[in-house]
Design an enzyme around this catalytic site. Structure first.
Site, PDB file in Angstrom:
ATOM      1  N   CYS A   1       2.826  -0.246  -8.600  1.00 21.15           N
ATOM      2  CA  CYS A   1       2.299  -1.426  -9.766  1.00 21.15           C
ATOM      3  C   CYS A   1       1.459  -0.865 -10.741  1.00 21.15           C
ATOM      4  CB  CYS A   1       2.855  -2.124 -10.290  1.00 21.15           C
ATOM      5  SG  CYS A   1       2.723  -3.757  -9.092  1.00 21.15           S
TER       6      CYS A   1
ATOM      7  N   ARG B   1      16.251   0.993  -9.855  1.00 18.18           N
ATOM      8  CA  ARG B   1      17.448   0.373  -9.110  1.00 18.18           C
ATOM      9  C   ARG B   1      18.784   0.593  -9.292  1.00 18.18           C
ATOM     10  NH1 ARG B   1      14.492  -5.208 -10.601  1.00 18.18           N
ATOM     11  NH2 ARG B   1      15.209  -4.612 -13.235  1.00 18.18           N
TER      12      ARG B   1
ATOM     13  N   PHE C   1       8.892  -7.591  -0.234  1.00 18.13           N
ATOM     14  CA  PHE C   1       8.913  -7.796  -1.689  1.00 18.13           C
ATOM     15  C   PHE C   1       9.608  -8.074  -2.461  1.00 18.13           C
ATOM     16  CE2 PHE C   1       5.413  -5.347   0.562  1.00 18.13           C
ATOM     17  CZ  PHE C   1       4.356  -6.329   0.499  1.00 18.13           C
TER      18      PHE C   1
ATOM     19  N   ASP D   1      10.297 -12.045   1.097  1.00 22.57           N
ATOM     20  CA  ASP D   1       9.446 -12.406   0.728  1.00 22.57           C
ATOM     21  C   ASP D   1       8.658 -13.649   0.103  1.00 22.57           C
ATOM     22  OD1 ASP D   1       9.160 -11.645  -3.318  1.00 22.57           O
ATOM     23  OD2 ASP D   1       8.117 -13.951  -2.940  1.00 22.57           O
ATOM     24  N   SER D   2       7.281 -14.011   0.078  1.00 21.54           N
ATOM     25  CA  SER D   2       6.461 -15.340   0.525  1.00 21.54           C
ATOM     26  C   SER D   2       7.114 -16.030  -0.547  1.00 21.54           C
ATOM     27  CB  SER D   2       4.468 -14.880  -0.097  1.00 21.54           C
ATOM     28  OG  SER D   2       4.745 -14.328  -1.351  1.00 21.54           O
TER      29      SER D   2
ATOM     30  N   ASP E   1       8.295  -3.203  -3.369  1.00 22.45           N
ATOM     31  CA  ASP E   1       7.926  -3.377  -4.460  1.00 22.45           C
ATOM     32  C   ASP E   1       6.953  -4.442  -4.457  1.00 22.45           C
ATOM     33  OD1 ASP E   1       7.653  -2.547  -6.695  1.00 22.45           O
ATOM     34  OD2 ASP E   1       9.660  -4.325  -7.474  1.00 22.45           O
TER      35      ASP E   1
END
Length: 413
Positions: free
Chosen positions: A349, A219, A235, A257-258, A309
């Protein structure tokens, strides 16, 4: 108290020629390497591991139901696996963080990083005055109450929440578990500090342990590119990358974002740090893939910095092909929205997707997007998520800061 000698614990015997990884201190022993397991050894119990000739190699804990049937704790035949052992290992991991320059002033950090802190199956995050524990294996699940009490003793925290909801537990024969483990229940929102920014965290209902401290360093790095820029944070979860970008001088941030609750928490975080969401951001709830597809033909949706991300796409080998397609497609879409000279910060990730493979996938996306892309920086997980050199699988997070070059093909350069 007398120390047990070799074979005082039940002895698991390896097949001939299968001892090399154990001697090299890799903490996992798969079922295919094992010749025999004594009947009296209960799943979750401590066992010795011996070579085909009966010579002591290491000591760990057993689970016949798992493909990884033994996870190793020590290579010292004299080391007893008792409460004092667990306390020593916990204390060593906590002491390492206390001396770590990167986390000074931060109240959200990884305190125990499983195999890479020589405590297989145990993950613990500190968030303010609370701890969040994940028990990833049967043996840790059986000992979690004892471990939680030791952690409270060593940290002085107010309480410990369990968030053992990982898919890996099913491979151990365990169901998902969450709730308060010991001590006080946390408030609905716990405030943590990262680099002087304040974040509200939902310990009981947030994703995983509630906050992604593994991206702390990244970040900082990405924010350095954001001064005066229009930023797309895909995301976004609770908006940590976006908030760092604004503090770094970003002109405007779009979070996608969801999860509506995550975006609502992102607005709380903005206000808590002095940013009016209506002035500085646009929060969009939806499927990131679909939103980015819809924007490809919209010239108003072009950005100077894009952050990707995503969650873990590759859960296991069976999902690898689909995961790689997903990574390629999301990077292709992002590159389609990036202004000439713009910066893409892209992450994976998925532990199964190594940095080299991820770079090849992003390269393929750049070719499909018709963009000339330069690699500026390679990124990894923060230092409070160390990687034991004997356990390279622990290096799961990888990222690139890329620049889409201005070329003759860019008519709007």
């Amino acid at each position: 108290m007398s120390h047990p000698t070799m074979h005082e614990y039940p002895a698991v015997a390896l097949k001939p020629g299968r001892e090399k990884p154990v001697r090299q201190r890799h903490p996992w022993i798969f079922s295919g390497a094992i010749a025999s397991i004594p009947n009296e050894a209960a799943d979750g119990a401590i066992v010795d591991v011996c070579d085909a000739q009966g010579g002591f190699l290491a000591r760990g804990y057993l689970n016949r139901r798992s493909q990884i049937q033994v996870r190793l704790l020590t290579w010292d035949a004299e080391e007893v696996i008792d409460t004092a052992f667990w306390r020593r290992r916990l204390r060593a991991a906590i002491a390492m963080r206390a001396a770590l320059p990167e986390v000074q002033g931060c109240t959200a950090l990884r305190l125990i990083n499983a195999e890479s802190d020589f405590l297989p199956g145990l993950t613990v995050d500190r968030l303010g005055d609370f701890l969040v524990l994940q028990a990833g294996t049967l043996a840790i699940d059986q000992r979690k109450q004892m471990l939680a009490e030791l952690l409270l003793e060593l940290t002085g925290c107010r309480g410990i929440v369990e968030r053992s909801e990982m898919a890996v537990r099913r491979l151990e024969g365990l169901a998902a578990v969450s709730g308060v483990l010991v001590g006080e229940a946390p408030p609905a929102s716990v405030e943590v500090v990262e680099d002087g920014l304040i974040f509200a965290v939902d310990l009981l209902h947030g994703q995983k342990t509630g906050f992604y401290s593994d991206q702390r360093t990244n970040r900082r790095r990405v924010a350095a590119y954001c001064a005066g820029k229009r930023v797309l944070n895909a995301f976004s979860y609770t908006g940590a990358f976006g908030l760092h970008a604004l503090r770094g001088g970003a002109e405007h941030v779009v979070n996608i974002d969801s999860s509506v609750p995550a975006l609502e928490l992102a607005e709380v975080n903005l206000r808590r740090n002095g940013f009016d969401p209506d002035r500085w951001t646009e929060n969009i709830a939806g499927d990131v893939f679909q939103v980015l597809r819809d924007w490809q033909t919209n010239p108003e949706r072009r950005y100077d910095v894009i952050i990707l991300d995503p969650p873990k796409f590759a859960q296991n080998q069976a999902t690898m092909e689909r995961a790689l397609r997903g990574y390629k497609e999301i990077n292709r879409l992002a590159l389609g929205l990036l202004r000439p000279g713009g910066v893409l910060a892209t992450f994976s990730c998925s532990g199964l997707v190594g940095a080299d493979l991820f770079q090849k996938v992003v390269f393929s996306a750049a070719i499909d997007a018709g963009r000339d892309v330069q690699l500026l920086e390679t990124l990894r997980q923060s230092a409070d998520h160390p990687v034991a050199l004997t356990f390279p699988e622990g290096e799961y997070l990888k990222g690139f800061i890329l620049r889409a070059a201005c070329t003759s093909r860019d008519t709007n350069a």
